[in-house]
Scaffold this motif. Structure first.
Motif, PDB file in Angstrom:
ATOM      1  N   LYS A   1      44.108  31.819  45.968  1.00 48.07           N
ATOM      2  CA  LYS A   1      43.640  31.912  47.355  1.00 48.07           C
ATOM      3  C   LYS A   1      43.719  33.341  47.895  1.00 48.07           C
ATOM      4  O   LYS A   1      43.268  33.605  48.998  1.00 48.07           O
ATOM      5  CB  LYS A   1      44.475  30.999  48.260  1.00 48.07           C
ATOM      6  CG  LYS A   1      44.516  29.550  47.815  1.00 48.07           C
ATOM      7  CD  LYS A   1      43.157  28.899  47.898  1.00 48.07           C
ATOM      8  CE  LYS A   1      43.237  27.459  47.446  1.00 48.07           C
ATOM      9  NZ  LYS A   1      42.042  26.981  46.818  1.00 48.07           N
ATOM     10  N   TYR A   2      44.346  34.255  47.153  1.00 46.45           N
ATOM     11  CA  TYR A   2      44.561  35.617  47.628  1.00 46.45           C
ATOM     12  C   TYR A   2      44.095  36.649  46.607  1.00 46.45           C
ATOM     13  O   TYR A   2      44.206  36.429  45.397  1.00 46.45           O
ATOM     14  CB  TYR A   2      46.054  35.883  47.886  1.00 46.45           C
ATOM     15  CG  TYR A   2      46.637  35.055  48.991  1.00 46.45           C
ATOM     16  CD1 TYR A   2      46.593  35.495  50.307  1.00 46.45           C
ATOM     17  CD2 TYR A   2      47.250  33.837  48.722  1.00 46.45           C
ATOM     18  CE1 TYR A   2      47.140  34.732  51.330  1.00 46.45           C
ATOM     19  CE2 TYR A   2      47.793  33.071  49.731  1.00 46.45           C
ATOM     20  CZ  TYR A   2      47.740  33.530  51.034  1.00 46.45           C
ATOM     21  OH  TYR A   2      48.274  32.771  52.040  1.00 46.45           O
ATOM     22  N   CYS A   3      43.615  37.764  47.133  1.00 48.86           N
ATOM     23  CA  CYS A   3      43.427  38.968  46.333  1.00 48.86           C
ATOM     24  C   CYS A   3      44.638  39.848  46.651  1.00 48.86           C
ATOM     25  O   CYS A   3      44.966  40.059  47.819  1.00 48.86           O
ATOM     26  CB  CYS A   3      42.145  39.697  46.720  1.00 48.86           C
ATOM     27  SG  CYS A   3      40.626  38.785  46.360  1.00 48.86           S
ATOM     28  N   VAL A   4      45.317  40.318  45.615  1.00 51.55           N
ATOM     29  CA  VAL A   4      46.558  41.068  45.794  1.00 51.55           C
ATOM     30  C   VAL A   4      46.383  42.488  45.267  1.00 51.55           C
ATOM     31  O   VAL A   4      45.762  42.703  44.224  1.00 51.55           O
ATOM     32  CB  VAL A   4      47.723  40.370  45.051  1.00 51.55           C
ATOM     33  CG1 VAL A   4      49.012  41.167  45.173  1.00 51.55           C
ATOM     34  CG2 VAL A   4      47.914  38.958  45.569  1.00 51.55           C
TER      35      VAL A   4
ATOM     36  N   LEU B   1      36.518  39.585  47.327  1.00 43.46           N
ATOM     37  CA  LEU B   1      36.393  41.028  47.105  1.00 43.46           C
ATOM     38  C   LEU B   1      36.993  41.861  48.225  1.00 43.46           C
ATOM     39  O   LEU B   1      36.600  42.997  48.459  1.00 43.46           O
ATOM     40  CB  LEU B   1      34.920  41.405  46.895  1.00 43.46           C
ATOM     41  CG  LEU B   1      34.235  40.705  45.716  1.00 43.46           C
ATOM     42  CD1 LEU B   1      32.758  41.056  45.696  1.00 43.46           C
ATOM     43  CD2 LEU B   1      34.900  41.062  44.407  1.00 43.46           C
ATOM     44  N   CYS B   2      37.989  41.325  48.909  1.00 44.07           N
ATOM     45  CA  CYS B   2      38.575  42.031  50.044  1.00 44.07           C
ATOM     46  C   CYS B   2      39.554  43.119  49.625  1.00 44.07           C
ATOM     47  O   CYS B   2      39.957  43.931  50.450  1.00 44.07           O
ATOM     48  CB  CYS B   2      39.258  41.048  50.995  1.00 44.07           C
ATOM     49  SG  CYS B   2      40.546  40.053  50.215  1.00 44.07           S
TER      50      CYS B   2
ATOM     51  N   ALA C   1      33.052  27.328  48.232  1.00 40.00           N
ATOM     52  CA  ALA C   1      32.976  26.085  47.484  1.00 40.00           C
ATOM     53  C   ALA C   1      33.447  26.305  46.051  1.00 40.00           C
ATOM     54  O   ALA C   1      33.923  25.394  45.399  1.00 40.00           O
ATOM     55  CB  ALA C   1      31.540  25.564  47.484  1.00 40.00           C
ATOM     56  N   HIS C   2      33.291  27.501  45.572  1.00 40.84           N
ATOM     57  CA  HIS C   2      33.720  27.867  44.229  1.00 40.84           C
ATOM     58  C   HIS C   2      34.870  28.860  44.345  1.00 40.84           C
ATOM     59  O   HIS C   2      35.094  29.443  45.393  1.00 40.84           O
ATOM     60  CB  HIS C   2      32.560  28.521  43.475  1.00 40.84           C
ATOM     61  CG  HIS C   2      31.358  27.630  43.389  1.00 40.84           C
ATOM     62  ND1 HIS C   2      31.308  26.525  42.585  1.00 40.84           N
ATOM     63  CD2 HIS C   2      30.173  27.683  44.031  1.00 40.84           C
ATOM     64  CE1 HIS C   2      30.136  25.941  42.727  1.00 40.84           C
ATOM     65  NE2 HIS C   2      29.423  26.620  43.603  1.00 40.84           N
ATOM     66  N   PRO C   3      35.599  29.054  43.259  1.00 42.51           N
ATOM     67  CA  PRO C   3      36.665  30.063  43.311  1.00 42.51           C
ATOM     68  C   PRO C   3      36.082  31.407  43.744  1.00 42.51           C
ATOM     69  O   PRO C   3      34.968  31.755  43.389  1.00 42.51           O
ATOM     70  CB  PRO C   3      37.167  30.128  41.882  1.00 42.51           C
ATOM     71  CG  PRO C   3      36.771  28.837  41.270  1.00 42.51           C
ATOM     72  CD  PRO C   3      35.508  28.422  41.961  1.00 42.51           C
ATOM     73  N   PHE C   4      36.831  32.143  44.501  1.00 39.33           N
ATOM     74  CA  PHE C   4      36.324  33.427  44.957  1.00 39.33           C
ATOM     75  C   PHE C   4      36.632  34.533  43.961  1.00 39.33           C
ATOM     76  O   PHE C   4      37.296  34.313  42.958  1.00 39.33           O
ATOM     77  CB  PHE C   4      36.828  33.759  46.361  1.00 39.33           C
ATOM     78  CG  PHE C   4      38.316  33.959  46.459  1.00 39.33           C
ATOM     79  CD1 PHE C   4      39.163  32.898  46.613  1.00 39.33           C
ATOM     80  CD2 PHE C   4      38.842  35.237  46.438  1.00 39.33           C
ATOM     81  CE1 PHE C   4      40.531  33.081  46.723  1.00 39.33           C
ATOM     82  CE2 PHE C   4      40.208  35.432  46.555  1.00 39.33           C
ATOM     83  CZ  PHE C   4      41.050  34.357  46.698  1.00 39.33           C
ATOM     84  N   MET C   5      36.141  35.707  44.248  1.00 41.03           N
ATOM     85  CA  MET C   5      36.294  36.840  43.344  1.00 41.03           C
ATOM     86  C   MET C   5      37.205  37.886  43.961  1.00 41.03           C
ATOM     87  O   MET C   5      37.229  38.064  45.174  1.00 41.03           O
ATOM     88  CB  MET C   5      34.934  37.473  43.063  1.00 41.03           C
ATOM     89  CG  MET C   5      33.953  36.549  42.402  1.00 41.03           C
ATOM     90  SD  MET C   5      32.344  37.322  42.165  1.00 41.03           S
ATOM     91  CE  MET C   5      31.744  37.390  43.847  1.00 41.03           C
ATOM     92  N   CYS C   6      37.923  38.596  43.095  1.00 39.78           N
ATOM     93  CA  CYS C   6      38.758  39.715  43.513  1.00 39.78           C
ATOM     94  C   CYS C   6      38.528  40.866  42.544  1.00 39.78           C
ATOM     95  O   CYS C   6      38.076  40.662  41.413  1.00 39.78           O
ATOM     96  CB  CYS C   6      40.240  39.353  43.465  1.00 39.78           C
ATOM     97  SG  CYS C   6      40.769  38.100  44.640  1.00 39.78           S
TER      98      CYS C   6
ATOM     99  N   VAL D   1      30.946  44.830  48.218  1.00 42.28           N
ATOM    100  CA  VAL D   1      29.898  44.047  47.567  1.00 42.28           C
ATOM    101  C   VAL D   1      28.663  44.911  47.348  1.00 42.28           C
ATOM    102  O   VAL D   1      28.069  44.920  46.266  1.00 42.28           O
ATOM    103  CB  VAL D   1      29.549  42.789  48.397  1.00 42.28           C
ATOM    104  CG1 VAL D   1      28.311  42.102  47.855  1.00 42.28           C
ATOM    105  CG2 VAL D   1      30.730  41.833  48.417  1.00 42.28           C
ATOM    106  N   LEU D   2      28.280  45.655  48.362  1.00 39.94           N
ATOM    107  CA  LEU D   2      27.111  46.520  48.250  1.00 39.94           C
ATOM    108  C   LEU D   2      27.304  47.576  47.167  1.00 39.94           C
ATOM    109  O   LEU D   2      26.402  47.829  46.366  1.00 39.94           O
ATOM    110  CB  LEU D   2      26.809  47.184  49.597  1.00 39.94           C
ATOM    111  CG  LEU D   2      25.562  48.056  49.646  1.00 39.94           C
ATOM    112  CD1 LEU D   2      24.325  47.234  49.292  1.00 39.94           C
ATOM    113  CD2 LEU D   2      25.415  48.677  51.023  1.00 39.94           C
TER     114      LEU D   2
END
Length: 127
Positions: free
Chosen positions: A46-49, A95-96, A18-23, A115-116
């Motif tokens: 929309k992407y983590c690069v 965070l991928c 729902a909110h912008p994601f994190m990278c 994440v952990l």
């Protein structure tokens, strides 16, 4: 202390986008361990690069740099088929790009590990 960490990890993994994601973000680092800064991405991202570039001058001793960022598109690298550099990889989950060699379809296991690791680091440093 274990219960709050597990709860936080589950919350992060279950939240819909729902909110912008994190990278993870960094610029021209020699090691992936220097690329673990988390950044909120812009709404259009929309992407983590992840970009790996060979900056070594000797073929027998390659030297690489790594950069990570948020992006609204997945930048194409026309030379990726034969693994010449720079090598660009993209993923679409928060965070991928933790491991520096993310792919278009990252595993949720690696995301969970990232994440952990981040949460553990924050708590151990007292931030």
């Amino acid at each position: 202390m274990r219960t709050p960490l597990v709860t936080l990890l589950l919350a992060v993994l279950c939240v819909e986008q729902a909110h912008p994601f994190m990278c993870y973000v960094c610029q021209e680092q020699e090691s992936n361990k220097n690329c673990l800064t988390i950044s909120m991405c812009a709404e259009e991202d929309k992407y983590c690069v992840t970009v790996h570039d060979n900056v070594g001058t000797k073929p027998s001793k390659p030297k690489y740099i790594i950069s990570k960022m948020c992006s609204p598109t997945c930048p194409a690298s026309g030379q990726q088929q034969n693994q010449t550099y720079p090598r660009v990889s993209c993923c679409e989950k928060p965070l991928c790009n933790v491991n520096g060699v993310s792919s278009k379809q990252s595993s949720s296991g690696m995301m969970s590990l990232g994440v952990l690791a981040s949460v553990t680091y924050i708590f151990t440093c007292g931030l």
